[in-house]
Motif scaffolding. Structure first.
Motif, PDB file in Angstrom:
ATOM      1  N   ASN A 109      10.262  94.197 -94.091  1.00 28.34           N
ATOM      2  CA  ASN A 109      11.234  93.032 -94.317  1.00 28.34           C
ATOM      3  C   ASN A 109      10.807  92.181 -93.001  1.00 28.34           C
ATOM      4  OD1 ASN A 109      12.368  94.346 -96.370  1.00 28.34           O
ATOM      5  ND2 ASN A 109      13.075  95.924 -95.334  1.00 28.34           N
ATOM      6  N   CYS A 110       9.813  91.475 -93.056  1.00 27.60           N
ATOM      7  CA  CYS A 110       9.481  90.488 -92.313  1.00 27.60           C
ATOM      8  C   CYS A 110       8.565  89.422 -93.093  1.00 27.60           C
ATOM      9  CB  CYS A 110       8.837  91.103 -90.969  1.00 27.60           C
ATOM     10  SG  CYS A 110       7.223  91.949 -91.565  1.00 27.60           S
ATOM     11  N   GLY A 111       8.478  88.465 -92.293  1.00 29.40           N
ATOM     12  CA  GLY A 111       7.782  87.369 -92.955  1.00 29.40           C
ATOM     13  C   GLY A 111       6.135  87.640 -92.525  1.00 29.40           C
ATOM     14  N   MET A 112       5.325  86.656 -92.960  1.00 33.84           N
ATOM     15  CA  MET A 112       3.964  86.986 -92.810  1.00 33.84           C
ATOM     16  C   MET A 112       3.334  86.860 -91.181  1.00 33.84           C
ATOM     17  SD  MET A 112       0.483  84.500 -94.162  1.00 33.84           S
ATOM     18  CE  MET A 112       0.749  83.127 -92.881  1.00 33.84           C
ATOM     19  N   ALA A 113       3.895  85.972 -90.410  1.00 37.60           N
ATOM     20  CA  ALA A 113       3.557  85.989 -88.942  1.00 37.60           C
ATOM     21  C   ALA A 113       4.146  87.176 -88.232  1.00 37.60           C
ATOM     22  CB  ALA A 113       4.176  84.632 -88.402  1.00 37.60           C
ATOM     23  N   ALA A 114       5.277  87.588 -88.502  1.00 38.38           N
ATOM     24  CA  ALA A 114       5.911  88.852 -87.805  1.00 38.38           C
ATOM     25  C   ALA A 114       4.959  89.977 -88.379  1.00 38.38           C
ATOM     26  CB  ALA A 114       7.179  88.959 -88.202  1.00 38.38           C
ATOM     27  N   PHE A 115       4.541  89.876 -89.789  1.00 42.40           N
ATOM     28  CA  PHE A 115       3.822  91.229 -90.330  1.00 42.40           C
ATOM     29  C   PHE A 115       2.462  91.372 -89.398  1.00 42.40           C
ATOM     30  CE2 PHE A 115       0.401  92.893 -93.119  1.00 42.40           C
ATOM     31  CZ  PHE A 115       1.041  94.261 -93.026  1.00 42.40           C
ATOM     32  N   LEU A 116       1.648  90.053 -89.153  1.00 41.57           N
ATOM     33  CA  LEU A 116       0.189  89.869 -88.790  1.00 41.57           C
ATOM     34  C   LEU A 116       0.535  90.554 -87.246  1.00 41.57           C
ATOM     35  CD1 LEU A 116      -1.060  86.954 -90.386  1.00 41.57           C
ATOM     36  CD2 LEU A 116      -1.596  89.580 -90.836  1.00 41.57           C
ATOM     37  N   THR A 117       1.439  89.989 -86.549  1.00 40.56           N
ATOM     38  CA  THR A 117       1.675  90.200 -85.439  1.00 40.56           C
ATOM     39  C   THR A 117       1.980  91.793 -84.901  1.00 40.56           C
ATOM     40  OG1 THR A 117       2.633  88.040 -84.745  1.00 40.56           O
ATOM     41  CG2 THR A 117       3.325  89.709 -83.052  1.00 40.56           C
ATOM     42  N   GLY A 118       2.858  92.368 -85.980  1.00 43.55           N
ATOM     43  CA  GLY A 118       3.014  93.687 -85.840  1.00 43.55           C
ATOM     44  C   GLY A 118       1.911  94.599 -85.878  1.00 43.55           C
ATOM     45  N   VAL A 119       1.022  94.300 -86.904  1.00 42.39           N
ATOM     46  CA  VAL A 119      -0.438  94.949 -87.155  1.00 42.39           C
ATOM     47  C   VAL A 119      -1.214  94.720 -85.570  1.00 42.39           C
ATOM     48  CG1 VAL A 119      -2.491  94.860 -88.117  1.00 42.39           C
ATOM     49  CG2 VAL A 119      -0.469  94.561 -89.576  1.00 42.39           C
ATOM     50  N   LEU A 120      -1.217  93.748 -85.224  1.00 38.82           N
ATOM     51  CA  LEU A 120      -1.983  93.278 -83.837  1.00 38.82           C
ATOM     52  C   LEU A 120      -1.260  94.239 -82.889  1.00 38.82           C
ATOM     53  CD1 LEU A 120      -2.755  89.788 -84.095  1.00 38.82           C
ATOM     54  CD2 LEU A 120      -4.473  91.492 -84.130  1.00 38.82           C
ATOM     55  N   ARG A 121      -0.019  94.420 -82.605  1.00 36.38           N
ATOM     56  CA  ARG A 121       0.639  95.179 -81.728  1.00 36.38           C
ATOM     57  C   ARG A 121       0.875  96.652 -81.989  1.00 36.38           C
ATOM     58  NH1 ARG A 121       5.044  90.218 -80.084  1.00 36.38           N
ATOM     59  NH2 ARG A 121       3.516  88.860 -79.390  1.00 36.38           N
ATOM     60  N   GLU A 122       0.811  97.155 -83.015  1.00 37.18           N
ATOM     61  CA  GLU A 122       1.048  98.430 -83.559  1.00 37.18           C
ATOM     62  C   GLU A 122       2.395  98.722 -83.743  1.00 37.18           C
ATOM     63  OE1 GLU A 122      -1.333 101.815 -82.384  1.00 37.18           O
ATOM     64  OE2 GLU A 122      -2.535 100.357 -80.931  1.00 37.18           O
ATOM     65  N   ASP A 123       3.206  97.721 -84.133  1.00 41.45           N
ATOM     66  CA  ASP A 123       4.571  97.803 -84.202  1.00 41.45           C
ATOM     67  C   ASP A 123       4.968  98.630 -85.318  1.00 41.45           C
ATOM     68  OD1 ASP A 123       4.926  96.259 -81.865  1.00 41.45           O
ATOM     69  OD2 ASP A 123       5.285  94.243 -83.201  1.00 41.45           O
ATOM     70  N   PHE A 124       4.285  99.138 -86.227  1.00 42.24           N
ATOM     71  CA  PHE A 124       4.799  99.937 -87.179  1.00 42.24           C
ATOM     72  C   PHE A 124       4.491 101.389 -86.962  1.00 42.24           C
ATOM     73  CE2 PHE A 124       3.332  95.648 -89.028  1.00 42.24           C
ATOM     74  CZ  PHE A 124       4.718  95.240 -89.534  1.00 42.24           C
ATOM     75  N   PRO A 125       5.069 102.175 -87.606  1.00 42.41           N
ATOM     76  CA  PRO A 125       4.856 103.769 -87.351  1.00 42.41           C
ATOM     77  C   PRO A 125       3.300 104.097 -87.737  1.00 42.41           C
ATOM     78  CG  PRO A 125       6.914 103.263 -88.817  1.00 42.41           C
ATOM     79  CD  PRO A 125       6.217 102.217 -88.738  1.00 42.41           C
ATOM     80  N   LYS A 126       2.719 103.343 -88.568  1.00 43.72           N
ATOM     81  CA  LYS A 126       1.375 103.853 -88.922  1.00 43.72           C
ATOM     82  C   LYS A 126       0.872 102.363 -89.387  1.00 43.72           C
ATOM     83  CE  LYS A 126       1.768 105.065 -93.638  1.00 43.72           C
ATOM     84  NZ  LYS A 126       0.941 105.324 -94.822  1.00 43.72           N
TER      85      LYS A 126
END
Length: 122
Positions: A84-101
């Motif tokens: 539940n985020c946009g493309m930029a937030a998703f990519l940033t989340g991947v780079l920063r390990e912001d997701f549980p996996k």
């Protein structure tokens, strides 16, 4: 790779947004889905692919693009998940390990912290 926008018309390009969106639509039919996606009928637009053939899409069912969540087909898990985020937030989340996996089967960008972007030579 982030895919460039294309007109919704026949094209000779076989690896762009239209082609990958068609792949996502075909994949949707047979893939596993996260519980919140069961019974959903998203309007998929694929905006990114990975070296492991993961697909990153928007669910463009809303009239407001600011409300389009990211749907990811993880080829390793054969499953679509919703973020539940946009493309930029998703990519940033991947780079920063912001997701549980890691949401992708390709872990190249997972936890890198930052990245540089290069324009394709096409």
């Amino acid at each position: 790779m982030i895919l460039g926008p294309e007109p919704k018309a026949p094209t000779m390009q076989f690896d762009g947004m239209l082609e990958e969106t068609a792949n996502a639509e075909d994949t949707w039919q047979d893939a596993f889905k996260a519980p919140e996606l069961e019974g959903a009928s998203p309007l998929l637009i694929t905006w990114g692919v990975t070296a492991s053939a993961d697909l990153m899409c928007w669910d463009a069912a809303s009239d407001d693009p600011a409300e389009w969540p990211v749907l990811v087909f993880n080829r390793g898990e054969i499953q679509f998940d919703r973020y539940n985020c946009g493309m930029a937030a998703f990519l940033t989340g991947v780079l920063r390990e912001d997701f549980p996996k890691c949401p992708l089967s390709d872990v190249t960008l997972w936890g890198r912290g930052e990245a540089s972007f290069q324009k394709s030579r096409r």
